[in-house]
Scaffold this motif. Structure first.
Motif, mmCIF file in Angstrom:
data_model
loop_
_atom_site.group_PDB
_atom_site.id
_atom_site.type_symbol
_atom_site.label_atom_id
_atom_site.label_comp_id
_atom_site.label_asym_id
_atom_site.label_seq_id
_atom_site.Cartn_x
_atom_site.Cartn_y
_atom_site.Cartn_z
ATOM 1 N N LYS A 8 0.839 -1.208 0.000
ATOM 2 C CA LYS A 8 0.000 0.000 0.000
ATOM 3 C C LYS A 8 0.871 1.254 0.000
ATOM 4 O O LYS A 8 0.564 2.241 -0.669
ATOM 5 N N MET A 9 1.969 1.207 0.754
ATOM 6 C CA MET A 9 2.862 2.351 0.802
ATOM 7 C C MET A 9 3.482 2.633 -0.557
ATOM 8 O O MET A 9 3.680 3.797 -0.935
ATOM 9 N N VAL A 10 3.797 1.574 -1.322
ATOM 10 C CA VAL A 10 4.315 1.760 -2.680
ATOM 11 C C VAL A 10 3.276 2.453 -3.536
ATOM 12 O O VAL A 10 3.561 3.395 -4.286
ATOM 13 N N GLY A 11 2.000 2.000 -3.423
ATOM 14 C CA GLY A 11 0.919 2.620 -4.177
ATOM 15 C C GLY A 11 0.700 4.073 -3.798
ATOM 16 O O GLY A 11 0.332 4.903 -4.644
ATOM 17 N N ASP A 12 0.946 4.399 -2.519
ATOM 18 C CA ASP A 12 0.785 5.780 -2.049
ATOM 19 C C ASP A 12 2.065 6.603 -2.224
ATOM 20 O O ASP A 12 2.148 7.726 -1.724
ATOM 21 N N ARG A 13 3.078 6.015 -2.883
ATOM 22 C CA ARG A 13 4.373 6.667 -3.110
ATOM 23 C C ARG A 13 5.078 7.033 -1.803
ATOM 24 O O ARG A 13 5.776 8.042 -1.710
ATOM 25 N N GLU A 14 4.873 6.196 -0.790
ATOM 26 C CA GLU A 14 5.537 6.397 0.494
ATOM 27 C C GLU A 14 6.717 5.452 0.672
ATOM 28 O O GLU A 14 7.438 5.538 1.667
ATOM 29 N N PHE A 15 6.894 4.527 -0.275
ATOM 30 C CA PHE A 15 7.993 3.569 -0.197
ATOM 31 C C PHE A 15 8.433 3.264 -1.624
ATOM 32 O O PHE A 15 7.601 3.135 -2.528
ATOM 33 N N ARG A 16 9.746 3.159 -1.809
ATOM 34 C CA ARG A 16 10.288 2.950 -3.155
ATOM 35 C C ARG A 16 9.901 1.581 -3.699
ATOM 36 O O ARG A 16 10.149 0.555 -3.062
ATOM 37 N N SER A 17 9.337 1.576 -4.901
ATOM 38 C CA SER A 17 8.882 0.315 -5.495
ATOM 39 C C SER A 17 10.052 -0.604 -5.811
ATOM 40 O O SER A 17 9.959 -1.822 -5.634
ATOM 41 N N ASP A 18 11.182 -0.019 -6.293
ATOM 42 C CA ASP A 18 12.323 -0.879 -6.618
ATOM 43 C C ASP A 18 12.855 -1.586 -5.381
ATOM 44 O O ASP A 18 13.204 -2.776 -5.422
ATOM 45 N N LEU A 19 12.898 -0.862 -4.254
ATOM 46 C CA LEU A 19 13.365 -1.475 -3.009
ATOM 47 C C LEU A 19 12.375 -2.536 -2.531
ATOM 48 O O LEU A 19 12.778 -3.597 -2.039
ATOM 49 N N TYR A 20 11.091 -2.258 -2.686
ATOM 50 C CA TYR A 20 10.066 -3.214 -2.246
ATOM 51 C C TYR A 20 10.234 -4.551 -2.959
ATOM 52 O O TYR A 20 10.222 -5.616 -2.326
ATOM 53 N N TYR A 21 10.422 -4.521 -4.265
ATOM 54 C CA TYR A 21 10.535 -5.773 -5.021
ATOM 55 C C TYR A 21 11.874 -6.462 -4.781
ATOM 56 O O TYR A 21 11.976 -7.692 -4.897
ATOM 57 N N ARG A 22 12.889 -5.685 -4.427
ATOM 58 C CA ARG A 22 14.160 -6.316 -4.053
ATOM 59 C C ARG A 22 14.040 -7.038 -2.706
ATOM 60 O O ARG A 22 14.670 -8.078 -2.490
ATOM 61 N N LEU A 23 13.265 -6.469 -1.794
ATOM 62 C CA LEU A 23 13.105 -7.068 -0.470
ATOM 63 C C LEU A 23 12.164 -8.266 -0.496
ATOM 64 O O LEU A 23 12.348 -9.231 0.255
ATOM 65 N N ARG A 24 11.171 -8.228 -1.358
ATOM 66 C CA ARG A 24 10.129 -9.251 -1.345
ATOM 67 C C ARG A 24 10.533 -10.475 -2.185
ATOM 68 O O ARG A 24 9.792 -10.940 -3.064
ATOM 69 N N VAL A 25 11.708 -11.004 -1.915
ATOM 70 C CA VAL A 25 12.148 -12.229 -2.586
ATOM 71 C C VAL A 25 11.505 -13.442 -1.921
ATOM 72 O O VAL A 25 10.954 -14.323 -2.575
ATOM 73 N N PHE A 26 11.566 -13.461 -0.585
ATOM 74 C CA PHE A 26 10.973 -14.578 0.164
ATOM 75 C C PHE A 26 10.267 -13.993 1.386
ATOM 76 O O PHE A 26 10.853 -13.886 2.464
ATOM 77 N N PRO A 27 9.005 -13.621 1.226
ATOM 78 C CA PRO A 27 8.270 -13.044 2.360
ATOM 79 C C PRO A 27 7.789 -14.131 3.325
ATOM 80 O O PRO A 27 7.386 -15.219 2.915
ATOM 81 N N ILE A 28 7.864 -13.814 4.607
ATOM 82 C CA ILE A 28 7.336 -14.709 5.648
ATOM 83 C C ILE A 28 6.395 -13.885 6.517
ATOM 84 O O ILE A 28 6.799 -12.885 7.101
ATOM 85 N N SER A 29 5.153 -14.320 6.600
ATOM 86 C CA SER A 29 4.163 -13.636 7.434
ATOM 87 C C SER A 29 4.117 -14.291 8.802
ATOM 88 O O SER A 29 3.872 -15.492 8.924
ATOM 89 N N ILE A 30 4.374 -13.483 9.828
ATOM 90 C CA ILE A 30 4.393 -13.999 11.200
ATOM 91 C C ILE A 30 3.031 -13.701 11.829
ATOM 92 O O ILE A 30 2.618 -12.535 11.883
ATOM 93 N N PRO A 31 2.312 -14.719 12.291
ATOM 94 C CA PRO A 31 0.954 -14.512 12.794
ATOM 95 C C PRO A 31 0.949 -13.739 14.113
ATOM 96 O O PRO A 31 1.859 -13.892 14.932
ATOM 97 N N PRO A 32 -0.077 -12.925 14.354
ATOM 98 C CA PRO A 32 -0.217 -12.261 15.655
ATOM 99 C C PRO A 32 -0.587 -13.297 16.709
ATOM 100 O O PRO A 32 -1.030 -14.407 16.403
ATOM 101 N N LEU A 33 -0.417 -12.915 17.953
ATOM 102 C CA LEU A 33 -0.649 -13.851 19.044
ATOM 103 C C LEU A 33 -2.102 -14.316 19.101
ATOM 104 O O LEU A 33 -2.379 -15.459 19.475
ATOM 105 N N ARG A 34 -3.042 -13.486 18.696
ATOM 106 C CA ARG A 34 -4.457 -13.880 18.739
ATOM 107 C C ARG A 34 -4.780 -15.007 17.755
ATOM 108 O O ARG A 34 -5.812 -15.658 17.868
ATOM 109 N N GLU A 35 -3.891 -15.230 16.782
ATOM 110 C CA GLU A 35 -4.093 -16.308 15.815
ATOM 111 C C GLU A 35 -3.339 -17.568 16.208
ATOM 112 O O GLU A 35 -3.360 -18.546 15.461
ATOM 113 N N ARG A 36 -2.704 -17.555 17.350
ATOM 114 C CA ARG A 36 -2.014 -18.753 17.858
ATOM 115 C C ARG A 36 -2.231 -18.834 19.366
ATOM 116 O O ARG A 36 -1.290 -18.934 20.148
ATOM 117 N N ARG A 37 -3.509 -18.781 19.741
ATOM 118 C CA ARG A 37 -3.856 -18.755 21.172
ATOM 119 C C ARG A 37 -3.373 -19.995 21.917
ATOM 120 O O ARG A 37 -3.116 -19.932 23.124
#
Length: 583
Positions: free
Chosen positions: A420-449
């Motif tokens: 969303k930040m890339v779409g709002d021009r708040e974060f560089r798109s080139d950097l975003y795609y360089r970072l997003r090679v292997f994304p890992i989503s860490i669940p919040p504590l409420r999803e692992r009660r």
């Protein structure tokens, strides 16, 4: 051997210059170590004293001194070694040598300390003053010997005249500076000095000729040489005036300090890395701190095991307090780079103006307050892992003016929606795609009660041990309440809450202020109608009220919620919480 042609120095003066430079004489030459033992002797020693060189090597120098002076000579030698200096001939001392047959003869002696790879030695030049004339052949042979010493010195040697023009130089000058000999003869010495220093150097050179004196190396000056290609390198320079019948000369011995500087910088880098590692070892985060058995957590750990062995960039996504830093450390520990440094940089904790300096480093004086050179986190992480936490707070314009060759593995983490930040021009798109090679989503504590009871027991035991308390029981209603709570600050908020519980507990049973976990009554009646965001907003407002509006500090709302101050400020803005809402 390089043949030297002394175009600017008359032959009669050449011997004087070489005598001063190499502490030599056409007569006898001894090299004596700090213990007074003879290490080397030239053939003239045999002629003057009647000993074969093999007879003298390893013997005390006192063997060549009349017996009546032998008892006091070691004291004179010791005093000379304590205050090393050149003692020229003609010092007015009445000196005698003793031949092998016991006869004595008057001599004059010049002493000069010399640094060698084996240690400090004293070059002792002995002249038989019973014979005042030397043959032309002896002069020629002596000059050849000293020419060889001149040429094969490890330092660059320049002889300049009173106008600062180069009269003679050795082969190392060509090696250091990249000029041919013919290009330098007759040129001012300023041609070997960086342009920014040339104007001032002429004045200092004239001042030196007015008051000539020996200036040894290590005088504390920051000096640089300039090569033919324009590049500069650090040097140390010894200056010594030489007076001859034909005029005044200056002997300049130039030592290249490039390797020494590189070694010092590498030592400093390792020292900084050592301090950084010591600081990291003092933190409480360890790989075994990842607590939980839930399917959601196991899925994350499986992803960690999969990507850790590779060198791919990893982007950790998750709310504040979910343990992204622990996952980053786990990736590093399981990677082939685990023996090197994991360097962390919290992008939100450093002012934007200093972020470039922190990441890329800076030179001394680069900005106000830069009192010394500083290596950046990028170089510190060379061959290791660089962990950019809160990467969503990186400014759009960030970079360095020089290329830094490094070999790193990059792990980044954020609690923000980068897409969303890339779409709002708040974060560089080139950097975003360089970072997003292997994304890992860490669940919040409420999803692992199901992990909450394990975490509760772990944190209670941890803080009880630290406070030297014995807490062996957690009431079921407390555990149930802790499991039901949404924990908007996730694991960090849970740990902080449990630390307060341990502080409040006076006996073996955990005492928990469950009222802190209860929403206001009017909110409870509408609980099914409000969103999770609304619940989080109400919780933050209540904690802010309890903290009397303080956001930072030990008793502030950020500490109570278990989040960073910057993160809480971001949430206040996101949820539209104004100061009037909690004051």
């Amino acid at each position: 051997m390089v043949e030297l042609s002394f175009q600017k120095i008359p032959p009669a003066q050449t011997e004087t210059i070489f005598e001063r430079l190499f502490v030599a004489s056409p007569d006898a030459i001894l090299v004596v170590d700090a213990r007074g033992s003879i290490n080397h002797a030239n053939p003239q020693v045999e002629r003057l004293f009647g000993y074969g060189c093999a007879e003298l090597i390893g013997k005390r120098v006192e063997i060549l001194i009349p017996e009546r002076f032998r008892d006091v000579h070691p004291q004179h030698r010791s005093h000379f070694n304590e205050q090393l200096r050149m003692r020229p001939m003609g010092a007015g001392l009445e000196l005698y040598g003793r031949r092998k047959d016991g006869t004595e003869f008057p001599v004059d002696i010049m002493l000069g300390p010399v640094d060698t790879p084996e240690g400090q030695v004293v070059l002792t030049v002995i002249r038989d003053i019973t014979h005042s004339k030397q043959t032309e052949e002896a002069m020629r042979l002596s000059e050849e010997r000293f020419r060889s010493l001149f040429e094969f010195s490890p330092d660059a040697i320049i002889v300049s005249d009173s106008e600062g023009k180069i009269a003679e130089l050795n082969a190392q000058v060509q090696s250091f500076f990249g000029y041919d000999r013919a290009e330098l003869i007759g040129q001012p010495v300023e041609s070997l000095i960086p342009e920014r220093f040339r104007r001032g150097h002429i004045g200092r050179r004239n001042e030196y000729h007015t008051e000539p004196r020996t200036r040894p190396m290590g005088a504390g000056f920051e000096l640089y040489g300039r090569r033919k290609d324009g590049t500069e390198f650090p040097v140390d320079i010894m200056l010594s005036p030489v007076r001859t019948a034909g005029g005044k000369f200056v002997l300049s011995v130039i030592r290249d300090l490039s390797e020494k500087k590189r070694a010092e910088e590498e030592l400093a880098r390792k020292e900084r890395e050592k301090r950084y590692l010591e600081e990291e070892l003092n933190t409480e985060h360890r790989f075994e701190d990842i607590i939980g058995e839930s399917v959601a957590l196991k899925r994350v750990l499986k992803q960690v095991e999969t990507v850790a062995e590779q060198d791919a960039t990893v982007l950790l996504l998750g709310e504040t307090g979910t343990g992204k830093d622990l996952i980053a450390r786990a990736i590093h520990q399981l990677s082939p780079r685990h023996a090197r440094t994991l360097v962390k940089l919290n992008c939100a904790a450093i002012p934007t103006g200093l972020l470039e300096s922190e990441l890329f480093g800076h030179e001394k004086g680069a900005f106000t307050g830069a009192i010394s050179q500083k290596i950046g986190r990028l170089e510190l992480a060379h061959q290791g892992t660089l962990f950019l936490d809160e990467v969503g707070d990186l400014p759009l314009e960030l970079g360095a003016t020089r290329t830094i060759p490094v070999d790193i593995r990059l792990v980044a983490a954020t609690n923000r929606n980068l897409e969303k930040m890339v779409g709002d021009r708040e974060f560089r798109s080139d950097l975003y795609y360089r970072l997003r090679v292997f994304p890992i989503s860490i669940p919040p504590l409420r999803e692992r009660r199901e992990d909450i009871p394990l975490l509760v027991r772990y944190f209670v035991a941890k803080h009880a041990r630290r406070m030297d308390k014995q807490i062996g029981s957690i009431p079921p209603e407390v555990m149930a309440a802790l499991t039901r709570w949404e924990w908007p600050g996730n694991i960090r908020e849970l740990e902080n809450f449990l630390e307060r519980c341990v502080i409040l507990s006076k006996g073996p049973v955990l005492r928990a202020p469950l009222s802190e976990l209860q929403l206001p009554e009017e909110t409870v009646t509408q609980q099914h109608d409000i969103s999770l965001e609304s619940a989080e907003r109400e919780h933050i407002v209540r904690v802010l009220r309890e903290a009397k509006g303080m956001i930072g500090g030990p008793g502030g709302a950020a500490a109570r919620l278990g989040v960073k101050r910057t993160t809480l400020n971001s949430k206040l803005k996101k949820l539209g919480i104004k100061r009037k809402d909690y004051i």
